[in-house]
Design an enzyme around this catalytic site. Structure first.
Site, PDB file in Angstrom:
ATOM      1  N   GLY A   1     -13.457 -47.710  37.130  1.00  0.00           N
ATOM      2  CA  GLY A   1     -13.206 -48.780  38.094  1.00  0.00           C
ATOM      3  C   GLY A   1     -13.431 -48.262  39.495  1.00  0.00           C
ATOM      4  O   GLY A   1     -13.468 -47.048  39.720  1.00  0.00           O
TER       5      GLY A   1
ATOM      6  N   GLN B   1     -12.358 -47.944  48.541  1.00  0.00           N
ATOM      7  CA  GLN B   1     -12.648 -46.536  48.245  1.00  0.00           C
ATOM      8  C   GLN B   1     -13.980 -46.067  48.827  1.00  0.00           C
ATOM      9  O   GLN B   1     -14.225 -44.874  48.920  1.00  0.00           O
ATOM     10  CB  GLN B   1     -12.628 -46.285  46.724  1.00  0.00           C
TER      11      GLN B   1
ATOM     12  N   CYS C   1      -7.684 -41.036  39.619  1.00  0.00           N
ATOM     13  CA  CYS C   1      -8.308 -41.872  40.641  1.00  0.00           C
ATOM     14  C   CYS C   1      -9.433 -41.083  41.301  1.00  0.00           C
ATOM     15  O   CYS C   1      -9.266 -39.902  41.614  1.00  0.00           O
ATOM     16  CB  CYS C   1      -7.275 -42.275  41.702  1.00  0.00           C
ATOM     17  N   LEU C   2     -10.567 -41.736  41.512  1.00  0.00           N
ATOM     18  CA  LEU C   2     -11.706 -41.070  42.143  1.00  0.00           C
ATOM     19  C   LEU C   2     -11.370 -40.641  43.574  1.00  0.00           C
ATOM     20  O   LEU C   2     -12.012 -39.742  44.107  1.00  0.00           O
ATOM     21  CB  LEU C   2     -12.929 -42.001  42.136  1.00  0.00           C
TER      22      LEU C   2
ATOM     23  N   HIS D   1      -4.308 -50.970  38.872  1.00  0.00           N
ATOM     24  CA  HIS D   1      -4.670 -49.815  39.713  1.00  0.00           C
ATOM     25  C   HIS D   1      -5.613 -50.253  40.840  1.00  0.00           C
ATOM     26  O   HIS D   1      -5.437 -49.860  41.995  1.00  0.00           O
ATOM     27  CB  HIS D   1      -5.311 -48.758  38.797  1.00  0.00           C
ATOM     28  N   GLU D   2      -6.588 -51.106  40.515  1.00  0.00           N
ATOM     29  CA  GLU D   2      -7.576 -51.538  41.520  1.00  0.00           C
ATOM     30  C   GLU D   2      -6.959 -52.523  42.527  1.00  0.00           C
ATOM     31  O   GLU D   2      -7.256 -52.456  43.724  1.00  0.00           O
ATOM     32  CB  GLU D   2      -8.798 -52.173  40.847  1.00  0.00           C
TER      33      GLU D   2
ATOM     34  N   HIS E   1      -5.217 -50.683  45.091  1.00  0.00           N
ATOM     35  CA  HIS E   1      -6.122 -50.169  46.134  1.00  0.00           C
ATOM     36  C   HIS E   1      -6.358 -51.217  47.232  1.00  0.00           C
ATOM     37  O   HIS E   1      -6.392 -50.887  48.415  1.00  0.00           O
ATOM     38  CB  HIS E   1      -7.491 -49.805  45.544  1.00  0.00           C
TER      39      HIS E   1
HETATM   40  O1  GNR Z   1     -11.973 -43.698  36.657  1.00  0.00           O
HETATM   41  C1  GNR Z   1     -10.774 -44.024  36.674  1.00  0.00           C
HETATM   42  N1  GNR Z   1     -10.024 -43.822  35.565  1.00  0.00           N
HETATM   43  C2  GNR Z   1      -8.733 -44.292  35.427  1.00  0.00           C
HETATM   44  C3  GNR Z   1      -7.950 -43.793  34.400  1.00  0.00           C
HETATM   45  C4  GNR Z   1      -6.662 -44.224  34.207  1.00  0.00           C
HETATM   46  C5  GNR Z   1      -6.149 -45.191  35.040  1.00  0.00           C
HETATM   47  C6  GNR Z   1      -6.901 -45.711  36.091  1.00  0.00           C
HETATM   48  C7  GNR Z   1      -8.192 -45.267  36.272  1.00  0.00           C
HETATM   49  S1  GNR Z   1      -9.150 -45.927  37.552  1.00  0.00           S
HETATM   50  C8  GNR Z   1     -10.179 -44.572  37.910  1.00  0.00           C
HETATM   51  C9  GNR Z   1     -11.239 -44.955  38.924  1.00  0.00           C
HETATM   52  C10 GNR Z   1     -10.575 -45.304  40.229  1.00  0.00           C
HETATM   53  O2  GNR Z   1     -10.123 -44.497  40.997  1.00  0.00           O
HETATM   54  N2  GNR Z   1     -10.466 -46.563  40.519  1.00  0.00           N
HETATM   55  O3  GNR Z   1      -9.857 -46.956  41.641  1.00  0.00           O
HETATM   56 NI    NI Z   2      -8.399 -45.394  42.069  1.00  0.00          NI
END
Ligand code: GNR
Ligand code: NI
Length: 171
Positions: A46, A51, A94-95, A136-137, A140
């Site tokens: 995601g 980001q 998270c990236l 999670h997104e 953000h």
């Molecule tokens: O790549 C991602 N893997 C992930 C794994 C577990 C819970 C959430 C994520 S999202 C993350 C990519 C990211 O940072 N999205 O904002």
């Molecule tokens: Ni993230």
């Protein structure tokens, strides 16, 4: 399509609350395409526009890549309209917080309204990884990172570990 650099915590731009998209036009579709390319390049499931430093409520996702095929999805102005009382704990990364993995507790099931890449209103019911990732997104888009769900001690340890790793990387 262009791969854009992904911002790393504690970049203050990751704390911005993103603005609603008025209209899903060509520029938004280009943003979506750049975000998908950036997400796939980074091996993420995601990515939120914040980001890559764009404070708009746009999210891309592909939580079904495991069979080698791509299932790219875009969510514009995603909003949770329902979340279950029942929660689940899932390990998240998270990236923007590279190489840190911690367990986060969230509602197990959600319903999310959004616009698709054609600007059509859609409703998504989700559980499992899709529910985790959507929450999670959406976090953000509200300037929140998964480490903000942790205890203060765990959060500060994660940020310290991250700062150390970044320092080593920069040499
Ligand atoms: O790549 C991602 N893997 C992930 C794994 C577990 C819970 C959430 C994520 S999202 C993350 C990519 C990211 O940072 N999205 O904002
Ligand atoms: Ni993230």
């Amino acid at each position: 399509m262009t791969i854009r650099p992904i911002l790393i915590a504690p970049d203050p731009k990751l704390k911005a609350v993103a603005a609603e998209v008025d209209k899903v036009d060509g520029s938004i579709r280009r943003l979506i395409d750049d975000m998908l390319e950036t997400m796939y390049k980074a091996d993420g499931v995601g990515l939120a526009a914040v980001q890559i430093g764009v404070a708009k409520r746009v999210v891309v996702m592909d939580v079904d890549q495991k069979d080698g095929n791509r299932y790219p999805r875009a969510f514009v102005n995603p909003t949770l309209t329902w979340a279950s009382e029942e929660t689940v704990v899932h390990e998240e990364g998270c990236l923007s917080v590279p190489d840190i993995w911690e367990e986060v507790k969230r509602p197990a099931r959600i319903i999310c309204d959004y616009l698709d890449r054609d600007g059509n209103a859609q409703t998504q019911e989700a559980d499992g990884m899709l529910a985790v990732c959507l929450q999670h997104e959406i976090d953000h888009l509200n300037g929140k990172l998964f480490i903000d769900h942790l205890s203060r001690l765990k959060r500060s340890m994660s940020l310290k570990k991250l700062a150390k790793a970044q320092k080593l990387k920069e040499g």
